[in-house]
Design an enzyme around this catalytic site. Structure first.
Site, PDB file in Angstrom:
ATOM      1  N   GLU A 159      -4.556  -6.416   2.584  1.00 29.48           N
ATOM      2  CA  GLU A 159      -3.440  -7.119   3.088  1.00 29.48           C
ATOM      3  C   GLU A 159      -3.121  -8.608   2.695  1.00 29.48           C
ATOM      4  OE1 GLU A 159      -5.251  -4.940   4.824  1.00 29.48           O
ATOM      5  OE2 GLU A 159      -3.763  -3.420   5.170  1.00 29.48           O
TER       6      GLU A 159
ATOM      7  N   GLN B 257       2.065  -2.268   5.650  1.00 31.32           N
ATOM      8  CA  GLN B 257       2.124  -0.790   5.925  1.00 31.32           C
ATOM      9  C   GLN B 257       2.468  -0.762   7.593  1.00 31.32           C
ATOM     10  OE1 GLN B 257      -0.829   2.450   5.791  1.00 31.32           O
ATOM     11  NE2 GLN B 257       0.412   2.688   3.692  1.00 31.32           N
ATOM     12  N   PHE B 258       1.731  -1.642   8.670  1.00 29.69           N
ATOM     13  CA  PHE B 258       2.314  -1.607  10.025  1.00 29.69           C
ATOM     14  C   PHE B 258       1.947  -2.980  10.269  1.00 29.69           C
ATOM     15  CE2 PHE B 258       1.389   2.936   9.555  1.00 29.69           C
ATOM     16  CZ  PHE B 258       2.062   3.523  10.324  1.00 29.69           C
TER      17      PHE B 258
ATOM     18  N   ILE C   6      -1.200  -6.710   9.866  1.00 32.49           N
ATOM     19  CA  ILE C   6      -0.806  -7.869   9.275  1.00 32.49           C
ATOM     20  C   ILE C   6      -1.951  -9.041   9.370  1.00 32.49           C
ATOM     21  CG2 ILE C   6       0.509  -9.136  11.050  1.00 32.49           C
ATOM     22  CD1 ILE C   6       2.772  -9.541   8.932  1.00 32.49           C
ATOM     23  N   PHE C   7      -2.945  -8.917  10.277  1.00 29.87           N
ATOM     24  CA  PHE C   7      -3.744  -9.939  10.573  1.00 29.87           C
ATOM     25  C   PHE C   7      -4.756 -10.229   9.581  1.00 29.87           C
ATOM     26  CE2 PHE C   7      -2.161  -8.067  14.782  1.00 29.87           C
ATOM     27  CZ  PHE C   7      -1.631  -9.103  15.107  1.00 29.87           C
TER      28      PHE C   7
ATOM     29  N   HIS D 156      -0.838   0.975  15.690  1.00 28.77           N
ATOM     30  CA  HIS D 156       0.168   1.334  15.066  1.00 28.77           C
ATOM     31  C   HIS D 156       1.583   0.913  15.927  1.00 28.77           C
ATOM     32  CE1 HIS D 156      -3.055   3.412  12.810  1.00 28.77           C
ATOM     33  NE2 HIS D 156      -2.117   3.467  11.835  1.00 28.77           N
TER      34      HIS D 156
ATOM     35  N   GLU E 225       0.765  -1.155   0.163  1.00 32.59           N
ATOM     36  CA  GLU E 225      -0.052   0.121  -0.067  1.00 32.59           C
ATOM     37  C   GLU E 225       0.823   1.267  -0.082  1.00 32.59           C
ATOM     38  OE1 GLU E 225      -2.181  -0.844   3.454  1.00 32.59           O
ATOM     39  OE2 GLU E 225      -3.106  -2.700   2.553  1.00 32.59           O
TER      40      GLU E 225
ATOM     41  N   ASP F  49       0.517  -4.036  12.545  1.00 29.25           N
ATOM     42  CA  ASP F  49      -0.742  -4.269  13.199  1.00 29.25           C
ATOM     43  C   ASP F  49      -1.945  -4.444  12.003  1.00 29.25           C
ATOM     44  OD1 ASP F  49      -0.207  -2.336  15.958  1.00 29.25           O
ATOM     45  OD2 ASP F  49       1.030  -1.883  14.197  1.00 29.25           O
TER      46      ASP F  49
END
Lengths: 317, 324
Positions: free
Chosen positions: B60, B82-83, B87-88, B129, B29, B85
């Protein structure tokens, strides 16, 4: 060694109908034997049969050339046999043997062979298929990727991420939805809102549908679709309305008996057998049984994997 | 040798590997023209074009899923999440597809890709984040997990990761991104995966940490030194495969262990490190192994510095462990 289903199919003698029937007979005989072996206690785990949907696999996969990619799902036996014509390797895998397709690590649903992949997690492979197609596009490989989904899989969010990216990026993917009307034990009207084909169209790709279990009709239609994807480098979304004549896996069939019976009239094997020369279907059925006998004899003689494979870096840590 | 911060070092690694190997592609992204939210991929789009630096939809799962397909078909994708956080939504792709590809293909296929993602606190980003989810991925058989603490290691570890035949999760401590500058060679070099580094030698207690907390542990070691306690500090660099030998060798010398990480304590990677030491060096231990970690709550917004295991929280535990 690369698998070339189209070359194999085109290289065989006899009318197209007979050749398609022979493949369907092998898939049917293979899976009926699996169910028997389960009943007899020789197989473990579970399995998802394709009985009733064989015409899709043979109608599509015989158009694929060397290097083309297939992503299948938990109901993969038909796709795999049409792709590879190697029943003994799949049987050994289902029997958990070391010389099975993936060394007895995957079983019925989780296999890889040349450019064929299947996985029991719904939806995830669709993104992988788009990635494989993008790699082919970016490296000038020219292959077509086919990914098989079901009506149930259309519930998964990743499917729509994948459709979006395939259309945005122009990935040469043929999305095939085999709508067999049931997601395990849930009927399609309880698991899917709206229109299936419109889902493809909404992402700006060509999309169409067919209601058929006629292998010859499907074979003719998909010849054009596979070439369309190859030539345009763009995705296509095709829905086949079909029916699963067996249970989902082994013991979870809650469908009304009269509904299943009604669909038996559309069983792709008798449907095509009636159009073959007299006696041909029976002869091909016998040949298929003999090939399964042979595959089973080979698979039974194969060793199980060694437990020493387990652990790897973790065992050493 | 130029001075670089970690953002520049990672950018340099990506650019030089993309020049060397045209199979390497970057996707994620806003990684294209804008160069990612932390500008780690800045300039790559202009140099390599849109076929090798792909701006993706907000997807993602789709980013990792397509990267897996690319990896299977001869490319070396380096997707960015991007973070960490975020990734889930891709957890299924990482756990079910990437991590299992080698195993489920009977060893025949590999999935050579590097998932880059910024981790940890440092930008007052609050609970979505700031997280450090490494333990979830270390627990997943089939993945390698890397977390550099400085620019030099970041470049060398990233080059080694891209050249690895298996999927690597590359965690970039955003607290370090622009906070540390050091000499980084312009040329090609690798920092091997699976090798920890002793960044401070000492004889009284072993501190194990990684990422941004290495600096806090180092500061705590200085505090302890002022009190007469000589701490050894190990920067793991690669979390998995774990360089357990370096840890065990150190603990056999010091008899004492403190593990420091940002992630919550319960089932954090510190628990695994401690237990491996119990298994391999129990009779050398002179004190109960200790952990200084984030708290077992979601990551807070206004209390970031209270959440993180900063030097002032580490030092007392180091002293207690040394004096047990």
């Amino acid at each position: 060694m690369s698998v070339d289903p189209r070359q194999r199919f085109d290289g065989q003698p006899g009318p197209v109908g007979e050749r398609l029937y022979a493949q369907m007979a092998l898939i049917r005989a293979f899976e009926e034997r699996l169910l028997l072996l389960f009943d007899q206690g020789e197989l473990f785990g579970t399995t998802h049969c394709y009985i009733g949907q064989e015409a899709d696999a043979v109608g599509i996969i015989n158009h694929l050339r060397a290097g083309d990619v297939v992503f299948s799902n938990h109901r993969c036996h038909g796709h795999f046999l049409a792709y590879s014509d190697r029943p003994e390797l799949l049987l050994a895998e289902v029997m958990g043997r070391d010389t099975g397709l993936v060394g007895g690590r995957g079983g019925s649903q989780h296999i890889c062979y040349e450019d064929f992949y299947s996985n029991g997690v719904q939806g995830g492979i669709v993104a992988n298929a788009v990635g494989a197609a993008m790699a082919e596009k970016l490296t000038g490989g020219g292959a077509v990727t086919v990914v098989f989904l079901g009506d149930g899989t259309l519930g998964e969010g990743i499917v729509y991420e994948s459709l979006n990216m395939a259309s945005l990026w122009g990935a040469p993917v043929l999305f095939v939805v085999e709508d067999n009307r049931w997601a395990q034990s849930t009927p399609v009207d309880k698991e899917l809102a709206g229109d299936m084909v419109a889902r493809g169209r909404a992402f700006g790709m060509s999309a169409s549908e067919i209601t058929s279990t006629d292998a010859v009709e499907l074979y003719e239609r998909f010849g054009a679709l596979v070439e369309q994807v190859r030539e345009t480098g763009r995705p296509h979304f095709e829905v086949i309305h079909t029916y699963r004549l067996c249970h989902h896996s082994k013991s979870d069939d809650r469908r009304p008996e009269e509904e299943v019976e009604r669909h038996r009239a559309d069983d792709p094997l008798p449907k095509l057998a009636a159009r073959l020369a007299p006696g041909r279907a029976e002869a091909l059925d016998r040949e298929a049984e003999a090939r399964v006998d042979e595959a089973l004899a080979w698979a039974r003689a194969q060793p199980f994997p060694e437990a020493s494979e387990l652990g790897g870096a973790r065992a050493k840590a | 040798m130029p001075e670089m911060n970690m953002v520049q070092a990672i950018n340099d690694a990506l650019a030089s590997e993309m020049r060397r190997d045209d199979r390497v592609v970057v996707l994620g992204e806003d990684v294209g023209k804008v160069g990612g939210v932390f500008r780690v991929t800045a300039g790559l789009y202009d140099e390599f074009g849109e076929d090798r630096v792909l701006d993706t939809p907000l997807a993602e799962g789709g980013i990792i899923g397509t990267a897996i397909g690319m990896a299977l078909y001869g490319m070396r994708p380096v997707p960015e999440i991007q973070f960490a956080d975020f990734i889930f939504p891709a957890f299924d792709q990482i756990v079910s597809e990437a991590a299992k590809m080698r195993w489920r293909s009977g060893g025949e296929y590999s999935c050579p890709m590097v998932i880059r993602t910024p981790v940890g606190g440092g930008i007052r980003g609050g609970l979505y984040h700031s997280q450090s989810p490494e333990a979830l991925f270390i627990h997943t058989a089939g993945l390698k997990v890397v977390c550099p603490s400085n620019p030099y290691d970041a470049k060398g570890l990233l080059l080694a990761s891209i050249r690895d035949e298996d999927p690597v999760l590359f965690l970039e401590p955003k607290r370090v991104y622009r906070a540390v500058k050091m000499d980084v060679p312009e040329g090609d070099y690798e920092v091997p995966l699976g090798k920890a580094k002793v960044v401070r030698e000492g004889s009284d207690v072993t501190i194990v940490s990684w990422g941004a907390m290495v600096y806090e542990a180092l500061a705590a070691a200085d505090t302890a030194a002022a009190e007469g306690v000589d701490a050894e500090l190990i920067d793991l660099r690669t979390l998995w495969p774990l360089d357990v030998d370096t840890i065990v060798e150190s603990v056999k010398k010091t008899g004492r262990l403190v593990v420091v990480h940002e992630a919550p304590k319960a089932c954090g990677f510190g628990a695994e490190v401690v237990q491996l030491v119990n298994e391999k060096a129990f009779l050398h231990l002179e004190a109960p192994p200790a952990r200084v970690t984030g708290w077992d709550t979601p990551f807070p917004y206004s209390m970031e510095n209270e959440y993180l295991p900063l030097a002032h929280r580490i030092a007392p535990t180091v002293l207690e462990t040394a004096r047990f």
